[in-house]
Design a protein around this motif. Structure first.
Motif, PDB file in Angstrom:
ATOM      1  N   GLU A 199       3.331 -45.107  29.380  1.00  0.00           N
ATOM      2  CA  GLU A 199       3.895 -44.371  28.242  1.00  0.00           C
ATOM      3  C   GLU A 199       3.480 -44.996  26.923  1.00  0.00           C
ATOM      4  O   GLU A 199       3.121 -44.309  25.965  1.00  0.00           O
ATOM      5  CB  GLU A 199       5.423 -44.348  28.330  1.00  0.00           C
ATOM      6  N   ARG A 200       3.548 -46.320  26.869  1.00  0.00           N
ATOM      7  CA  ARG A 200       3.208 -47.018  25.626  1.00  0.00           C
ATOM      8  C   ARG A 200       1.711 -46.951  25.341  1.00  0.00           C
ATOM      9  O   ARG A 200       1.296 -46.734  24.202  1.00  0.00           O
ATOM     10  CB  ARG A 200       3.679 -48.468  25.698  1.00  0.00           C
ATOM     11  N   ILE A 201       0.904 -47.141  26.361  1.00  0.00           N
ATOM     12  CA  ILE A 201      -0.552 -47.046  26.185  1.00  0.00           C
ATOM     13  C   ILE A 201      -0.942 -45.655  25.696  1.00  0.00           C
ATOM     14  O   ILE A 201      -1.833 -45.484  24.854  1.00  0.00           O
ATOM     15  CB  ILE A 201      -1.265 -47.374  27.511  1.00  0.00           C
ATOM     16  N   ASP A 250       2.444 -41.595  17.793  1.00  0.00           N
ATOM     17  CA  ASP A 250       2.979 -40.484  18.591  1.00  0.00           C
ATOM     18  C   ASP A 250       4.502 -40.479  18.585  1.00  0.00           C
ATOM     19  O   ASP A 250       5.146 -40.435  19.631  1.00  0.00           O
ATOM     20  CB  ASP A 250       2.448 -40.575  20.025  1.00  0.00           C
ATOM     21  N   SER A 251       5.084 -40.522  17.395  1.00  0.00           N
ATOM     22  CA  SER A 251       6.550 -40.598  17.249  1.00  0.00           C
ATOM     23  C   SER A 251       7.027 -39.554  16.252  1.00  0.00           C
ATOM     24  O   SER A 251       6.281 -39.128  15.372  1.00  0.00           O
ATOM     25  CB  SER A 251       6.971 -41.997  16.769  1.00  0.00           C
ATOM     26  N   VAL A 252       8.297 -39.152  16.389  1.00  0.00           N
ATOM     27  CA  VAL A 252       8.910 -38.155  15.500  1.00  0.00           C
ATOM     28  C   VAL A 252      10.342 -38.593  15.195  1.00  0.00           C
ATOM     29  O   VAL A 252      11.098 -38.921  16.108  1.00  0.00           O
ATOM     30  CB  VAL A 252       8.938 -36.745  16.134  1.00  0.00           C
ATOM     31  N   VAL A 253      10.714 -38.594  13.906  1.00  0.00           N
ATOM     32  CA  VAL A 253      12.103 -38.822  13.511  1.00  0.00           C
ATOM     33  C   VAL A 253      12.512 -37.753  12.509  1.00  0.00           C
ATOM     34  O   VAL A 253      11.677 -37.207  11.780  1.00  0.00           O
ATOM     35  CB  VAL A 253      12.335 -40.216  12.888  1.00  0.00           C
ATOM     36  N   THR A 254      13.806 -37.456  12.468  1.00  0.00           N
ATOM     37  CA  THR A 254      14.377 -36.621  11.419  1.00  0.00           C
ATOM     38  C   THR A 254      15.443 -37.432  10.698  1.00  0.00           C
ATOM     39  O   THR A 254      16.154 -38.222  11.317  1.00  0.00           O
ATOM     40  CB  THR A 254      14.982 -35.318  11.974  1.00  0.00           C
ATOM     41  N   ARG A 312      11.113 -38.819  19.426  1.00  0.00           N
ATOM     42  CA  ARG A 312      10.078 -39.278  20.364  1.00  0.00           C
ATOM     43  C   ARG A 312       9.480 -40.576  19.829  1.00  0.00           C
ATOM     44  O   ARG A 312       9.387 -40.780  18.617  1.00  0.00           O
ATOM     45  CB  ARG A 312       8.980 -38.214  20.489  1.00  0.00           C
ATOM     46  N   GLY A 313       9.095 -41.471  20.723  1.00  0.00           N
ATOM     47  CA  GLY A 313       8.343 -42.641  20.329  1.00  0.00           C
ATOM     48  C   GLY A 313       9.205 -43.821  19.936  1.00  0.00           C
ATOM     49  O   GLY A 313      10.245 -44.090  20.537  1.00  0.00           O
ATOM     50  N   ARG A 314       8.780 -44.525  18.880  1.00  0.00           N
ATOM     51  CA  ARG A 314       9.444 -45.764  18.486  1.00  0.00           C
ATOM     52  C   ARG A 314       9.427 -45.905  16.971  1.00  0.00           C
ATOM     53  O   ARG A 314       8.465 -45.509  16.306  1.00  0.00           O
ATOM     54  CB  ARG A 314       8.743 -46.968  19.114  1.00  0.00           C
ATOM     55  N   ALA A 315      10.497 -46.464  16.437  1.00  0.00           N
ATOM     56  CA  ALA A 315      10.598 -46.674  14.994  1.00  0.00           C
ATOM     57  C   ALA A 315      11.327 -47.973  14.722  1.00  0.00           C
ATOM     58  O   ALA A 315      12.242 -48.353  15.458  1.00  0.00           O
ATOM     59  CB  ALA A 315      11.324 -45.507  14.322  1.00  0.00           C
ATOM     60  N   ARG A 316      10.921 -48.646  13.653  1.00  0.00           N
ATOM     61  CA  ARG A 316      11.601 -49.861  13.203  1.00  0.00           C
ATOM     62  C   ARG A 316      12.241 -49.575  11.844  1.00  0.00           C
ATOM     63  O   ARG A 316      11.638 -48.918  10.991  1.00  0.00           O
ATOM     64  CB  ARG A 316      10.615 -51.021  13.085  1.00  0.00           C
TER      65      ARG A 316
END
Length: 344
Positions: free
Chosen positions: A285-287, A143-147, A161-165
């Motif tokens: 939020e994480r769940i 459930d994440s979004v990056v540009t 939104r969400g998390r990225a590594r």
């Protein structure tokens, strides 16, 4: 007269050079010029790099053997044999690269551009690993979004939104900047994650160093966090194995050890998620990133309750039952959500 090299040939060559890790400054300039010549080249190269990783990891798998004959022919047509021999690349790697070439166009259909940017997103419970055109790796949580927007001068990423590594390819001439809300994390070659929550942004460092900046009316300034009773810049405080929490409202962040391999207790693909003295609001939020049936809503009156425990990813019902059994919290369940509120 030598015929111009096709884009397919160049995708193979740049994929080889980026994966080999021996790019000179002159090579990087040539790559930047080549990428600038066509907006789709970065997409195709990124897809080829992703396939390189996947095929190389499963080079001996039976389902990959059928690609071998075609792949070797593709490398031959791309005119890469002499270059490969000088680099002492083994035959399995040779056909892995060719397989990347064969699959690039198919994978390219999974990417799309929007206003000159690449956008990557995941659904509820979905995780993705993406190879970016510069050789960096992006691991995107559920459930994440990056540009992503790369230029000759900068590598810009926005976590919507969400998390990225991020595992950043070294390029001192082009900083790698990840923006989330009012915060920006800047690196040139390192590994870190950024997580966007409703009340804070979290930055975990796994390798190297990063600068963490905040937008203010006076311009960008270094984030300040409290460590060992002193206020220091985030860049000085954040060392590998630690993460900082940067509140959306307020100026002083907090720092603590990373919990688990990815921060927050869960690794990519893990079946469980753990919390240590986490607020109930943030835990929910994480769940919810993995909640495919119904989502958890937390009333403000119990959002700051601190919880610890290990839970199965996606099992929101068991999570809610455990919270209701441990704290003075009621869980109201319907088809769309589970609402947690203070027990009357």
């Amino acid at each position: 007269m030598t015929a111009p090299r096709s884009d397919e040939d160049m995708v193979v060559e740049w994929c080889l050079r980026l994966s080999d890790g021996s790019m000179s400054s002159e090579d990087r300039d040539k790559l930047h010029d080549w990428l600038a010549g066509d907006a789709t080249r970065g997409e195709r190269l990124g897809a080829a790099l992703a396939v390189w990783d996947a095929v190389d990891a499963d080079a001996d798998a039976p389902e990959m053997l059928a690609l071998r004959r075609e792949a070797l022919g593709a490398v031959h047509r791309a005119g890469q044999r002499r270059w490969l021999r000088t680099k002492f690349v083994s035959q399995p790697i040779l056909w892995a690269i060719a397989a990347a070439l064969l699959l690039t166009l198919a994978l390219g259909s999974l990417l799309w551009r929007q206003d000159g940017r690449d956008e990557y997103r995941t659904g509820i419970g979905e995780r993705r690993v993406i190879a970016l055109a510069d050789g960096s790796r992006l691991s995107l949580d559920a459930d994440s979004v990056v540009t992503v927007s790369f230029t000759a001068q900068r590598r810009n990423v926005v976590l919507e939104r969400g998390r990225a590594r991020f595992k950043v390819a070294k390029d001192p001439l082009r900083p790698f900047a990840v923006r989330s809300g009012r915060n920006m994390v800047v690196a040139t070659g390192t590994e870190f994650s950024v997580e966007r929550l409703s009340r804070e942004v979290r930055v975990a460092l796994f390798e190297g160093r990063v600068a963490v900046l905040r937008d203010t009316p006076q311009g960008q300034t270094s984030e300040i966090v409290r460590r060992d009773g002193r206020s220091v810049t985030a860049e000085r405080a954040l060392t590998p194995g630690y993460e900082i929490g940067l509140p959306v409202a307020g100026t002083i962040g907090s720092i603590g050890p990373v919990i688990g391999p990815m921060g927050g207790g869960e690794g990519w693909g893990a079946e469980q998620i753990s919390f240590t003295s986490e607020t109930l609001g943030t835990a929910a939020e994480r769940i919810n990133r993995y909640a495919e049936r119904r989502r958890i809503t937390v009333d403000p009156g119990v959002a700051d309750v601190r919880i610890s425990g290990v839970f199965n990813v996606g099992d929101v019902d068991a999570f809610a039952q455990a919270i209701a059994a441990t704290f003075p919290v009621d869980a109201t369940v319907d088809d769309a959500e589970i609402r947690l509120r203070r027990r009357r």
